[in-house]
Design a protein around this motif. Structure first.
Motif, PDB file in Angstrom:
ATOM      1  N   ILE A  97       0.975  -1.063  -0.023  1.00 56.28           N
ATOM      2  CA  ILE A  97      -0.141  -0.006   0.061  1.00 56.28           C
ATOM      3  C   ILE A  97       0.835   1.302   0.003  1.00 56.28           C
ATOM      4  CG2 ILE A  97      -1.670   1.241   1.340  1.00 56.28           C
ATOM      5  CD1 ILE A  97      -2.847  -1.398   2.409  1.00 56.28           C
ATOM      6  N   GLN A  98       2.127   1.376   0.946  1.00 54.44           N
ATOM      7  CA  GLN A  98       2.744   2.415   1.050  1.00 54.44           C
ATOM      8  C   GLN A  98       3.610   2.503  -0.381  1.00 54.44           C
ATOM      9  OE1 GLN A  98       4.879   1.723   4.767  1.00 54.44           O
ATOM     10  NE2 GLN A  98       3.389   2.995   5.957  1.00 54.44           N
ATOM     11  N   ASP A  99       4.200   1.478  -0.852  1.00 49.45           N
ATOM     12  CA  ASP A  99       4.954   1.630  -1.962  1.00 49.45           C
ATOM     13  C   ASP A  99       4.012   2.284  -3.410  1.00 49.45           C
ATOM     14  OD1 ASP A  99       6.926   0.908  -0.681  1.00 49.45           O
ATOM     15  OD2 ASP A  99       6.786  -1.170  -1.386  1.00 49.45           O
ATOM     16  N   LYS A 100       2.790   1.544  -3.419  1.00 46.23           N
ATOM     17  CA  LYS A 100       1.936   2.000  -4.458  1.00 46.23           C
ATOM     18  C   LYS A 100       1.190   3.406  -4.311  1.00 46.23           C
ATOM     19  CE  LYS A 100      -2.132   0.448  -6.966  1.00 46.23           C
ATOM     20  NZ  LYS A 100      -3.010  -0.516  -7.185  1.00 46.23           N
ATOM     21  N   GLY A 101       1.399   3.932  -3.128  1.00 42.24           N
ATOM     22  CA  GLY A 101       0.483   5.270  -2.650  1.00 42.24           C
ATOM     23  C   GLY A 101      -1.069   5.128  -2.655  1.00 42.24           C
ATOM     24  N   ALA A 102      -1.321   4.018  -2.462  1.00 46.88           N
ATOM     25  CA  ALA A 102      -2.666   3.634  -2.550  1.00 46.88           C
ATOM     26  C   ALA A 102      -3.549   4.130  -1.199  1.00 46.88           C
ATOM     27  CB  ALA A 102      -3.024   2.105  -2.487  1.00 46.88           C
ATOM     28  N   ASN A 103      -4.565   4.485  -1.550  1.00 44.25           N
ATOM     29  CA  ASN A 103      -5.658   4.999  -0.523  1.00 44.25           C
ATOM     30  C   ASN A 103      -6.101   3.575   0.473  1.00 44.25           C
ATOM     31  OD1 ASN A 103      -5.444   7.523  -1.587  1.00 44.25           O
ATOM     32  ND2 ASN A 103      -7.303   7.521  -2.265  1.00 44.25           N
ATOM     33  N   SER A 104      -6.275   3.763   1.738  1.00 38.30           N
ATOM     34  CA  SER A 104      -6.505   2.587   2.681  1.00 38.30           C
ATOM     35  C   SER A 104      -7.408   3.169   3.575  1.00 38.30           C
ATOM     36  CB  SER A 104      -5.168   2.355   3.239  1.00 38.30           C
ATOM     37  OG  SER A 104      -4.680   3.407   3.916  1.00 38.30           O
ATOM     38  N   PHE A 105      -8.291   1.903   4.356  1.00 46.07           N
ATOM     39  CA  PHE A 105      -9.260   2.278   5.312  1.00 46.07           C
ATOM     40  C   PHE A 105      -8.777   1.216   6.365  1.00 46.07           C
ATOM     41  CE2 PHE A 105     -13.917   2.082   6.616  1.00 46.07           C
ATOM     42  CZ  PHE A 105     -13.652   2.653   7.881  1.00 46.07           C
ATOM     43  N   PHE A 106      -8.161   1.602   7.623  1.00 41.14           N
ATOM     44  CA  PHE A 106      -7.919   0.772   8.727  1.00 41.14           C
ATOM     45  C   PHE A 106      -8.990   0.404   9.648  1.00 41.14           C
ATOM     46  CE2 PHE A 106      -3.687   1.665   6.663  1.00 41.14           C
ATOM     47  CZ  PHE A 106      -3.113   0.430   6.774  1.00 41.14           C
ATOM     48  N   ILE A 107      -9.418  -0.580   9.898  1.00 44.73           N
ATOM     49  CA  ILE A 107     -10.555  -0.858  10.985  1.00 44.73           C
ATOM     50  C   ILE A 107      -9.857  -1.488  12.271  1.00 44.73           C
ATOM     51  CG2 ILE A 107     -12.653  -1.493  11.590  1.00 44.73           C
ATOM     52  CD1 ILE A 107     -13.524  -1.296   8.450  1.00 44.73           C
ATOM     53  N   THR A 108      -9.705  -1.012  13.235  1.00 40.10           N
ATOM     54  CA  THR A 108      -9.042  -1.832  14.377  1.00 40.10           C
ATOM     55  C   THR A 108     -10.276  -2.435  15.463  1.00 40.10           C
ATOM     56  OG1 THR A 108      -8.784  -0.019  15.823  1.00 40.10           O
ATOM     57  CG2 THR A 108      -7.210  -0.321  14.203  1.00 40.10           C
ATOM     58  N   GLY A 109      -9.748  -3.376  16.331  1.00 38.29           N
ATOM     59  CA  GLY A 109     -10.664  -3.596  17.253  1.00 38.29           C
ATOM     60  C   GLY A 109      -9.952  -4.652  18.296  1.00 38.29           C
ATOM     61  N   THR A 110     -10.418  -5.288  19.118  1.00 40.72           N
ATOM     62  CA  THR A 110      -9.930  -6.065  20.146  1.00 40.72           C
ATOM     63  C   THR A 110      -9.029  -7.055  19.756  1.00 40.72           C
ATOM     64  OG1 THR A 110     -11.696  -7.666  20.322  1.00 40.72           O
ATOM     65  CG2 THR A 110     -12.073  -5.655  21.529  1.00 40.72           C
ATOM     66  N   HIS A 111      -8.734  -7.363  18.237  1.00 41.62           N
ATOM     67  CA  HIS A 111      -7.916  -8.395  17.837  1.00 41.62           C
ATOM     68  C   HIS A 111      -6.908  -7.691  17.295  1.00 41.62           C
ATOM     69  CE1 HIS A 111     -11.462 -11.161  18.464  1.00 41.62           C
ATOM     70  NE2 HIS A 111     -10.456 -11.908  18.973  1.00 41.62           N
ATOM     71  N   SER A 112      -6.854  -6.155  17.143  1.00 39.49           N
ATOM     72  CA  SER A 112      -5.482  -5.707  16.379  1.00 39.49           C
ATOM     73  C   SER A 112      -4.323  -5.417  17.346  1.00 39.49           C
ATOM     74  CB  SER A 112      -6.097  -4.024  16.105  1.00 39.49           C
ATOM     75  OG  SER A 112      -7.230  -4.091  15.414  1.00 39.49           O
ATOM     76  N   ASP A 113      -3.361  -5.437  16.372  1.00 38.16           N
ATOM     77  CA  ASP A 113      -2.029  -5.124  16.906  1.00 38.16           C
ATOM     78  C   ASP A 113      -1.555  -3.830  16.868  1.00 38.16           C
ATOM     79  OD1 ASP A 113       0.936  -5.124  17.799  1.00 38.16           O
ATOM     80  OD2 ASP A 113       1.319  -6.999  16.639  1.00 38.16           O
ATOM     81  N   PHE A 114      -1.613  -2.994  17.787  1.00 39.06           N
ATOM     82  CA  PHE A 114      -1.378  -1.350  17.700  1.00 39.06           C
ATOM     83  C   PHE A 114       0.222  -1.189  17.655  1.00 39.06           C
ATOM     84  CE2 PHE A 114      -5.539  -1.383  19.863  1.00 39.06           C
ATOM     85  CZ  PHE A 114      -6.237  -0.593  18.838  1.00 39.06           C
ATOM     86  N   ASN A 115       1.109  -2.147  18.226  1.00 37.53           N
ATOM     87  CA  ASN A 115       2.324  -1.942  17.927  1.00 37.53           C
ATOM     88  C   ASN A 115       2.605  -1.999  16.612  1.00 37.53           C
ATOM     89  OD1 ASN A 115       2.887  -1.472  20.783  1.00 37.53           O
ATOM     90  ND2 ASN A 115       3.115  -3.795  20.992  1.00 37.53           N
ATOM     91  N   PHE A 116       2.212  -2.774  15.796  1.00 36.15           N
ATOM     92  CA  PHE A 116       2.498  -2.836  14.408  1.00 36.15           C
ATOM     93  C   PHE A 116       1.778  -1.722  13.550  1.00 36.15           C
ATOM     94  CE2 PHE A 116       0.537  -4.163  10.398  1.00 36.15           C
ATOM     95  CZ  PHE A 116       1.750  -4.571   9.562  1.00 36.15           C
ATOM     96  N   LEU A 117       0.597  -1.357  14.168  1.00 37.52           N
ATOM     97  CA  LEU A 117       0.059  -0.102  13.496  1.00 37.52           C
ATOM     98  C   LEU A 117       1.111   1.110  13.567  1.00 37.52           C
ATOM     99  CD1 LEU A 117      -2.470   0.484  11.746  1.00 37.52           C
ATOM    100  CD2 LEU A 117      -3.642   1.213  13.820  1.00 37.52           C
ATOM    101  N   ASN A 118       1.381   1.289  14.795  1.00 43.23           N
ATOM    102  CA  ASN A 118       2.191   2.287  15.185  1.00 43.23           C
ATOM    103  C   ASN A 118       3.734   2.285  14.447  1.00 43.23           C
ATOM    104  OD1 ASN A 118       0.230   2.967  16.745  1.00 43.23           O
ATOM    105  ND2 ASN A 118       1.255   2.380  18.710  1.00 43.23           N
TER     106      ASN A 118
END
Length: 675
Positions: free
Chosen positions: A352-373
Motif C-alpha cells: 500500500i505504501q509503495d503504491k501510494g494507494a488509499n486505505s481504510f484501517f479498522i481496528t478492534g480487540t484483535h488488532s496489533d497497535f504496536n504493528f500499526l504504530n
C-alpha cells in the motif's frame, strides 16, 4: 470675437504705449531717430506679452445637413433561404427608389449568429439571434436618427426574446415579415435531456417534451429508441389548450458503448414540417467498477456487513482476501480495507505504501497497535487499555463531504481497546468518541489526507450492529449503506493532475456549437500560454483527416469545428515539441434548429415594431412602407451647427516676435552705448 476680449486688447495697447512713453520720452531731452526705433520695439514686446496673457479667441460656426439613417437588417440564416427571391426583390426595390436615396443614408447589414455589413446574402448561418443583431445596431447608431427595417421570418433560435427589445428614442423599427404566416398543424420534439455518461447496469433518466401547434385536438404516438430498439412508447393527446406534454422515462444501461437515443413522434395527416418530429442524442455507457480489497485474517460479522454495504452500489466490487494473498492479485485494487491488522499484514501494508494507494484501517480487540504504530502512517494509538464500549458522536463540522443525512439514533456502541490517539498528519474527525456519556475529545472515525493519499481509521469493531439498527429504525439499510458509500467514494476519488486536459461534449446538436477546449500546464502546473497546440480531426466514415492549430483564448485553447457536417469523429490534441496528447470521440447529430419551424412568427415581429414606434409589414405591402418612409414628416434632415473656438494668434509665432523685438532692442542699445 467677444467685446470683452476687444476691450482687454485695447487696454493692453494703451498700457504698452504708456510704458514706452514713460521709458523713452518722459523727461527725455534728446529724441533721436534711434529712440523712436527703440520705442517701437519695446512697444511690440510689451504689447505681445500682454496679448499672451489675454489670449484673444474668436468662434467659427459651420452648418451641416444630416440625413437620417435607413438600415436594412436582413436575416441571413438558413431558414430564410426559401424566401431568397422575394427578399432580394424587396431590397432591390428599396435601393432603387430615388426618393429613399435622397432622404436617407442607406446601409445594409446581415445577421445570423453575429451582425455584419454585407451586400450579398448567402443564407448559410445556422442560428438566428435577432436580439443580438438589434443590440449591436443600437451601439453602432447611438444617438443618431435611425430607421431600421428588420427583414426576417421572426423565428429566433438562440438569444433573448427580441420582441421586448427597447431601442434608443431616436430609433424606429419597422419589421417586414417574410415567409408563410399561415398556422399549420405541427408536432415537434423538444431537446432530449439526459446524462453524458451512464454506468453499466444502472438506470439513467431521459426527459424531453412534445409541443403542438394547431387548433383541433390530435393524438400522436411517441417512441424512444436506443440503438434502433424501442425502449418506450406512449400515446399522448394534445389540443390548442393542452399543447405541451413532458416525457420522462428511466432507461436501463445494459451494455457498454456509445448509445444512440432517438425520440420520435408519429406525424399528423396534414402536417407539413416533419423534420422536427424526431430528435436524437447519445450517451456513453461505461463499465467503471471500483475494486476494493477487504483484507482480514479472521471471521467476523463486520466483514459481511461491509461487503453488503459497499456493494449496494453496483459500481463497486469487494474482494475478500487474506493478508498472505499473492502480490499479483493486488495490482488492480483501487482501495484497501485492512480489518484488524496485525504483523501478518506487513506485506500488504508495504505494498500500500509503495503504491501510494488509499486505505481504510479498522481496528478492534484483535488488532496489533504496536504493528500499526510502526507503519508511520500518521497516527499512533496507545495500547494496553481494557476493552470498553464506545459510542459514536457526529462531528457536524466535518467538511470533506456532506454527512448531514446520516442518522445515529439508538445506535449501539462499538467495542474497542484503543487508548488515546496521537495524530501527526492533517486530519478531520468524522465521528467522535463517547464513553459512559462522557465526550472523550478523541476521534472514533477520522480521515487523514496527505499530498497524494487519503486514509481513514476506525477504532472500533461491530459495525454490523449499526447496519442492523438502521434496519430497525427505517425498515431498510439505506442510511448506513449511504454513510459507508460516501466514505468509500471519498477514499477512491483522486484529483486530476494531468498537464494536458481536454473538455468536449460527446454529442453536439448540429455543428454550430462544436467547440473543443484544452488547457496545458508546465511542470509547475502553471498554465502555459506559449504552448503550440494542434488538433487532428478524423471522420470515422470517410477516414479523412484535418489538422488545425488551437487558438489561445482567456486561459485556455479552443478549436472551433463548426464547419464539420453531421457524423462521428475522432480527434487527437497534441502539444508541439512535447510527447503529451489527448484523444476522444464525438458525434455531430443531424439536427438543424433552423428547420424546426413551419411558419413565420408574425406575432413577435409585430411586437418588436410596436415597442420601437414602428409597424409590421409584409412584402406585399412594400408600397405602403415606402409611402410611410418618404411622405412622413418624422424622417427629415436635421441641420446641425458646429462652433469652433480658434485662438486669434499663434502663441509660438507671437513668442518669437516678442523675443526678436526685445533682442533687437538690446543689440541696438548696446551698439549705441545706451546700456
Amino acid at each position: 470675437m467677444e467685446s470683452k476680449t476687444i476691450l482687454f486688447s485695447i487696454l493692453a495697447a494703451i498700457v504698452a504705449l504708456g510704458i514706452v512713453v514713460f521709458q523713452y520720452f518722459y523727461k527725455q531731452k534728446a529724441k533721436t531717430k534711434i529712440h523712436w526705433y527703440l520705442a517701437f520695439l519695446r512697444f511690440i514686446g510689451i504689447f505681445g506679452l500682454l496679448l499672451l496673457l489675454i489670449n484673444p479667441k474668436f468662434s467659427q460656426k459651420s452648418y451641416t445637413l444630416e440625413q437620417p439613417n435607413l438600415v436594412l437588417l436582413v436575416d441571413n440564416s438558413v431558414s430564410n433561404a426559401k424566401n431568397k427571391e422575394e427578399l432580394q426583390n424587396f431590397i432591390a426595390t428599396i435601393k432603387a427608389n430615388n426618393d429613399i436615396k435622397e432622404r436617407f443614408n442607406l446601409s445594409q447589414y446581415g445577421f445570423g449568429t453575429d451582425l455584419e455589413i454585407t451586400d450579398s446574402l448567402l443564407f448559410n448561418d445556422k442560428v438566428t439571434n435577432i436580439h443580438k443583431a438589434l443590440s449591436s445596431l443600437k451601439e453602432v447608431y447611438a444617438r443618431e436618427q435611425t430607421v431600421t427595417l428588420l427583414l426576417s421570418d421572426g423565428n429566433q433560435t438562440v438569444g433573448q426574446d427580441y420582441s421586448y427589445f427597447k431601442p434608443d428614442p431616436s430609433t424606429t423599427i419597422y419589421s417586414v415579415v417574410l415567409g408563410d404566416t399561415t398556422k399549420y398543424q405541427d408536432i415537434s420534439i423538444g431537446p432530449v435531456l439526459t446524462n453524458t455518461y451512464a454506468f453499466l447496469k444502472n438506470r439513467f433518466p431521459l426527459e424531453t417534451y412534445v409541443s403542438y401547434q394547431g387548433k383541433t385536438a390530435v393524438s400522436t404516438v411517441v417512441s424512444i429508441k436506443m440503438d434502433d430498439q424501442v425502449i418506450h412508447r406512449e400515446k399522448i393527446n394534445l389540443s390548442d389548450q393542452n399543447n405541451l406534454k413532458t416525457i420522462t422515462v428511466q432507461v436501463d444501461a445494459n451494455s457498454v458503448g456509445l448509445k444512440n437515443l432517438v425520440v420520435e413522434a408519429s406525424t399528423l395527416p396534414q402536417e407539413r414540417n416533419r423534420v422536427n418530429n424526431k430528435r436524437s442524442t447519445r450517451i456513453e455507457v461505461i463499465d467503471e467498477k471500483t475494486k476494493i480489497a477487504l483484507v482480514s485474517n479472521m471471521l467476523h460479522p463486520d466483514i459481511g456487513a461491509l461487503k453488503k454495504s459497499i456493494e449496494s452500489n453496483e459500481q463497486r466490487e469487494v474482494v475478500i482476501m487474506a493478508s498472505n494473498v499473492p502480490t499479483e492479485a493486488l495490482d488492480d485494487i483501487d482501495l484497501f480495507i485492512c480489518y484488524q491488522p496485525t504483523s501478518s499484514f506487513k506485506r500488504i501494508t508495504d505494498y500500500i505504501q509503495d503504491k501510494g494507494a488509499n486505505s481504510f484501517f479498522i481496528t478492534g480487540t484483535h488488532s496489533d497497535f504496536n504493528f500499526l504504530n510502526s507503519l508511520k502512517i500518521g497516527i499512533e494509538v496507545e495500547n494496553g487499555y481494557p476493552q470498553q464500549e464506545v459510542f459514536g458522536v457526529m462531528n457536524n463540522a466535518f467538511s470533506k463531504y456532506d454527512i448531514s443525512t446520516f442518522e445515529m439514533e439508538d445506535f449501539p456502541p462499538l467495542l474497542s481497546d484503543a487508548g488515546p490517539v496521537l495524530i501527526t498528519s492533517p486530519f478531520e474527525t468524522l465521528l467522535g468518541t463517547q464513553i459512559k456519556g462522557v465526550d472523550m475529545q478523541e476521534p472514533l472515525l477520522m480521515v487523514v489526507e496527505n499530498a497524494n493519499t487519503k486514509n481513514a481509521y476506525l477504532l472500533g469493531e461491530n459495525l454490523w450492529k449499526w447496519r442492523m439498527q438502521t434496519f430497525r429504525n427505517t425498515g431498510d439499510f439505506a442510511n448506513f449503506d449511504a454513510f459507508v458509500g460516501n466514505l468509500i467514494r471519498y477514499l477512491t476519488s483522486s484529483k486530476n493532475k494531468a498537464r494536458l486536459n481536454v473538455d468536449y461534449e460527446k454529442v453536439y446538436e448540429g455543428s454550430s456549437n462544436t467547440i473543443i477546449t484544452a488547457t496545458y500546464f508546465d511542470e509547475a502546473f502553471i498554465f502555459d500560454p506559449n504552448a503550440k497546440m494542434n488538433i487532428k480531426v478524423t471522420d470515422k466514415t470517410t477516414q479523412k483527416s484535418l489538422t488545425n492549430p488551437m487558438i489561445l483564448k482567456n486561459g485556455y485553447f479552443e478549436a472551433d469545428l463548426s464547419n464539420l457536417v453531421a457524423g462521428e469523429y475522432d480527434f487527437l490534441v497534441t502539444v508541439e515539441n512535447e510527447s503529451r496528447s489527448a484523444s476522444g470521440t464525438f458525434v455531430i447529430s443531424e439536427f438543424d434548429m433552423e428547420n424546426q419551424f413551419v411558419s413565420s412568427n408574425s406575432r413577435q415581429m409585430e411586437r418588436v415594431a410596436l415597442n420601437a414606434n414602428g409597424q409590421a409589414y409584409y412584402p406585399s405591402q412594400l408600397n405602403n412602407l415606402l409611402q410611410e418612409l418618404i411622405s412622413g414628416d418624422r424622417y427629415v434632415p436635421i441641420e446641425k451647427s458646429t462652433e469652433n473656438i480658434v485662438s486669434l494668434i499663434d502663441f509660438k509665432i507671437l513668442l518669437a516676435i516678442i523675443i526678436m523685438a526685445f533682442a533687437i532692442e538690446w543689440f541696438i542699445r548696446k551698439y549705441n552705448g545706451l546700456i
